[in-house]
Design an enzyme around this catalytic site. Structure first.
Site: not given
Length: 879
Positions: A276, A628
């Site tokens: 990542d 979100e």
């Protein structure tokens, strides 16, 4: 020496012809270097290529932005591309429902079709970019999707990117998605699918760079690994992304347990692992498990992370010099990476790689637009429909459409999205659906949440230049606004979308800039916020001060249209302020929109006024990707850095719903969100509730189709809707105690697998028959006893008859989405094996415990008190 250089030049020329030109005449393969020879095996070609690289060249190829190696004719390549629910951050693309909405379809074939469309568009866009010499971020064929982490807790902001809370459902949907991305050519991959984030990763978002997730082996093998194993073994995913966090003390991207013992040894994974973005830096900067970048890089490569999204692997040469890692260990990773590039056909001609011939016309094609609409329709979940409130009549007299999510195109897309050509908002969809005689009244009604206003385009009436309407637009033939202005004009406002073109034919579509300047004049006193929605590198200045920018974080690359806003500004009516917007385009598509949030003190009353005039009210409420998501700077009531601290609707929305309902009109609540919402009051008082997720570009049409009965809803929840966070353990607790339907022993607001229909489905005659050693056939008769054609999602669950120990109460073991005409009957069958009844012990071993098990088949889970439009049948099986 001159002869050797001339020979090398000839070879490079031949290689370029072989790999870049779809010519019917190919050069003599014997004249090429071995890695250029398509007649050799991929392994031989990779071995030859790697053997020719210097250590510096090897290191350069192990980061996501891999430069060209010109002496060998190897083009540059950026490994970072996204395709979660459409080609993302690369401009124009078909935008399908967000992943959680795709999961709500419970439809394997539809998942495959969506992924096939995404990979078609990715291929077409990649080759179009490459033909223009563009090899930038988000333009490649290595797709960093799907996200198959378990959505174990509704507070996680990135849960919207997943397929829900169940490992079986997630794995079953991941497999066709992966296959759709990678294609079915026996030699070449269409794109590379990347399953992420391996392995125990699902928040909290603000602490992910330093957090240590801990579990026992039971939870690891029972819950957190199955979908990854299925994605690798059955889906054939050729790439895997490791996570930011530590797992049981080991950094996920430096974990011997995860990357070597499980992934490589147990699952025989032969693809490549990518970190990542920034995860390797976390080793020394946040996890503190190493002391330097060189040590971090060596640890990551030795444990199996082949590609670094970031820059830490630039320290690999230093690591070799210090004896931390050998060049041969680096070669292992490098060969995996080049194997992927060869499998993608990057060194072969269009005659050899059929995928290179996919035309650009597939991008946003009519076929893909219809697929997006069909997918949005299938994702809709009807949560409540008391007294047959739905469907509404198209010829209703007056309809009020109310809510902050009613008319905002950007919020329909969720995150990791492309740019649709014609997004349909709910308001537009409803207006297009009703009769010509129906009056539609619209009111925003409220802000999204306290301190989170809605933004709308700045009108031409608020902009001026030298006392005349509009802004001066100056165009440059470079992205840095340098040199002479190419041409200029007056634009009425800033709302430009050049898609994959430039403002003029004589400009480079990936290297131009625009500067708008003039004055902005408020039409009322009060607090404003200015903003830009842009896919370019854009800066917004007010009175000479930078107030908003589209690039504020190393991961927040432009290319993904996203709102960037100013601080609160106090403006005076009629008082002009100097405004300047600078937008530089460097790749993908170009879009810039100037927006603002004005003082709107009467929002609530305007909504009440509209509703009081209406025969019925449709309320579009919920969340957005502004609230979100991933590593966000939002910290307000109920929201923290992308995660949520509460699972209710924002208070301002709750109050609006209550006040509108109090008027006594029929109310339909439509929720747009990426995670479960505790709409307890609405469930008790509002007659109809529809869950629409982030439905993508066709949102408004699909919502209207369901509301007015042109589509019979059949989506099912891929997550549990709880009443409150009080029913959940600590967010940081990864041990499965009461999270998800498999362990939650109370009655939820809406259970996993739940969803209503406009029809009625009846199950009967369940039978379980042993068909061989450790094999069983489960059959049931399904009847559409209603008067409307529709889909039913048939669900099969297995659980102990007498639930003992800390094991799942029940587990999903099969599902089918079936279409039945009104009155039609069909026999549904499932195949089970003895392994489907296995329970995991504390060592992570799956064992079948002798005893009685209950097999249940129906339109949802057994033993749920909430009424649904289909029943559940059960039968005991002794093992």
């Amino acid at each position: 020496m001159l002869i050797r250089l001339r020979s090398l030049f000839i070879l490079m020329t031949l290689f370029t012809l072989a790999s870049c030109m779809p010519s019917s005449r190919q050069p003599d393969q014997s004249a090429l270097l071995p890695f250029q020879n398509a007649q050799l095996s991929t392994e031989q070609r990779v071995d030859d290529l790697v053997s020719r690289l210097t250590l510096d060249e090897k290191v350069s190829q192990m980061m996501n932005e891999a430069p060209a190696i010109e002496r060998l004719g190897i083009p540059a390549y950026n490994w970072w591309s996204e395709g979660l629910h459409g080609v993302a951050r690369a401009g124009l693309a078909t935008v399908f429902p967000q992943a959680i909405g795709l999961a709500a379809m419970w439809d394997r074939q539809q998942m495959f079709d969506v992924a096939t469309a995404i990979s078609d568009e990715a291929r077409a866009k990649h080759h179009d970019f490459a033909a223009k010499g563009k090899r930038f971020l988000y333009q490649g064929l290595t797709i960093w999707s799907p996200n198959i982490n378990l959505f174990r807790d509704p507070r996680w902001g990135r849960g919207q990117e997943t397929y829900g809370e169940d490992p079986y459902l997630t794995g079953e949907l991941a497999v066709p998605f992966i296959k759709g991305l990678q294609g079915d050519d026996p030699k070449y991959l269409k794109t590379v699918a990347t399953v992420k984030h391996f392995a125990v990763h699902s928040g909290p978002e603000p602490e992910r760079h330093e957090f240590n997730a801990t579990t026992n082996k039971k939870d690891l093998y029972e819950t957190y690994l199955p979908m990854f194993e299925k994605g690798i073994k059955q889906g054939g995913a050729y790439s895997l992304m490791c996570a930011y966090n530590r797992y049981n003390g080991e950094a996920a991207c430096g974990s011997q347990t995860l990357l070597q013992d499980i992934l490589r040894r147990d699952w025989d994974f032969d693809g490549f692992v990518v970190s990542d973005c920034g995860a390797i830096e976390d080793f020394h900067a946040h996890h503190k498990i190493t002391q330097s970048a060189a040590e971090s890089a060596a640890l990551a490569v030795k444990t199996g992370t082949d590609l670094n999204c970031g820059k830490v692997y630039s320290s690999l040469k230093e690591a070799v010099q210090q004896g931390m890692i050998s060049e041969q260990q680096i070669d292992v990773s490098l060969k995996r990476l080049f194997t992927a590039r060869f499998k993608l056909g990057m060194f072969d001609s269009a005659e050899q790689v059929a995928y290179q011939n996919i035309p650009y016309s597939v991008v946003d094609s009519e076929e893909h637009q219809q697929l997006a609409l069909q997918s949005a329709r299938k994702s809709m979940v009807l949560l409540k429909n008391a007294n047959h409130t739905l469907p509404l009549k198209k010829d209703i007299g007056t309809l009020a459409v109310i809510g902050p999510n009613a008319d905002q195109w950007l919020m329909l897309l969720g995150n990791y999205n492309g740019v649709p050509s014609d997004p349909v908002t709910p308001l537009r969809g409803i207006r297009d659906k009703v009769s010509a005689n129906t009056k539609v009244l619209y009111a925003q009604g409220s802000q999204l949440a306290e301190g989170i206003p809605m933004f709308y385009p700045v009108p031409a009436s608020a902009l001026q230049h030298n006392g005349q309407p509009g802004l001066q637009a100056e165009f440059f033939n470079n992205s840095e606004l340098q040199g002479e202005v190419l041409f200029s004009r007056i634009d009425a406002n800033v709302d430009a979308n050049w898609n994959d073109k430039a403002p003029r034919d004589d400009m480079d579509d990936d290297n131009f800039a625009v500067r708008w300047s003039g004055e902005i004049v408020a039409d009322s006193d009060g607090e404003y916020q200015l903003g830009v929605i842009s896919s370019c590198n854009t800066k917004l200045y007010l009175d000479g001060e930078l107030v908003a920018s589209t690039k504020y974080h190393f991961r927040d690359e432009y290319g993904d249209p996203r709102l960037r806003k100013s601080p609160v500004l106090n403006l005076t009516k009629g008082q002009p302020h100097k405004i300047r917007i600078e937008a530089g385009e460097t790749y993908a598509d170009a879009q810039v929109q100037l927006v603002w949030a004005k003082p709107q003190p009467d929002l609530h009353q305007q909504a009440l006024d509209a509703a009081s005039q209406a025969d019925a009210v449709v309320m579009l409420m919920g969340l957005t990707a502004r609230l979100e998501g991933e590593e966000m700077d939002v910290h307000t009531d109920g929201f923290n850095g992308g995660d949520r601290t509460k699972i209710d609707l924002p208070q301002v929305q709750q109050q609006l719903i209550k006040d509108i309902q109090a008027l006594g009109k029929p109310v339909v609540l439509v929720l747009l969100n990426g995670s479960a919402l505790a709409v307890n009051w609405a469930d008790e008082h509002v007659p109809a509730i529809l869950e629409a997720w982030y439905p993508g570009q066709a949102a408004g049409t699909a919502i209207a189709d369901v509301l007015f009965g042109d589509v019979n809803p059949a989506g099912r929840l891929p997550v549990t809707f709880y009443h409150s966070v009080d029913e959940l353990p600590a967010f940081e607790d990864y041990n499965l105690t009461t999270q998800t339907y498999r362990f939650f022993n109370q009655q939820p607001l809406y259970p996993f697998g739940y969803g209503l229909s406009y029809s009625r489905f009846e199950y009967s005659d369940i039978a379980v028959k042993e068909t061989g050693e450790d094999k069983f056939n489960v059959s049931v008769t399904l009847t559409n006893s209603g008067d409307m054609d529709g889909d039913e999602v048939v669900q099969l669950y297995v659980g102990q008859a007498e639930h003992t120990g800390h094991h799942p109460i029940r587990s999903l073991k099969g599902f089918q989405r079936v279409h039945l005409a009104a009155g039609e009957q069909q026999t549904i069958e499932f195949a089970l094996t003895r392994e489907d009844f296995a329970l995991f012990d504390q060592q992570g071993e799956a064992k079948v415990v002798p005893g009685d098990y209950r097999v249940s088949v129906g339109g949802g889970q057994p033993d749920q008190k909430i009424k649904t439009t289909s029943n559940v049948q059960s039968m005991m099986v002794s093992l």
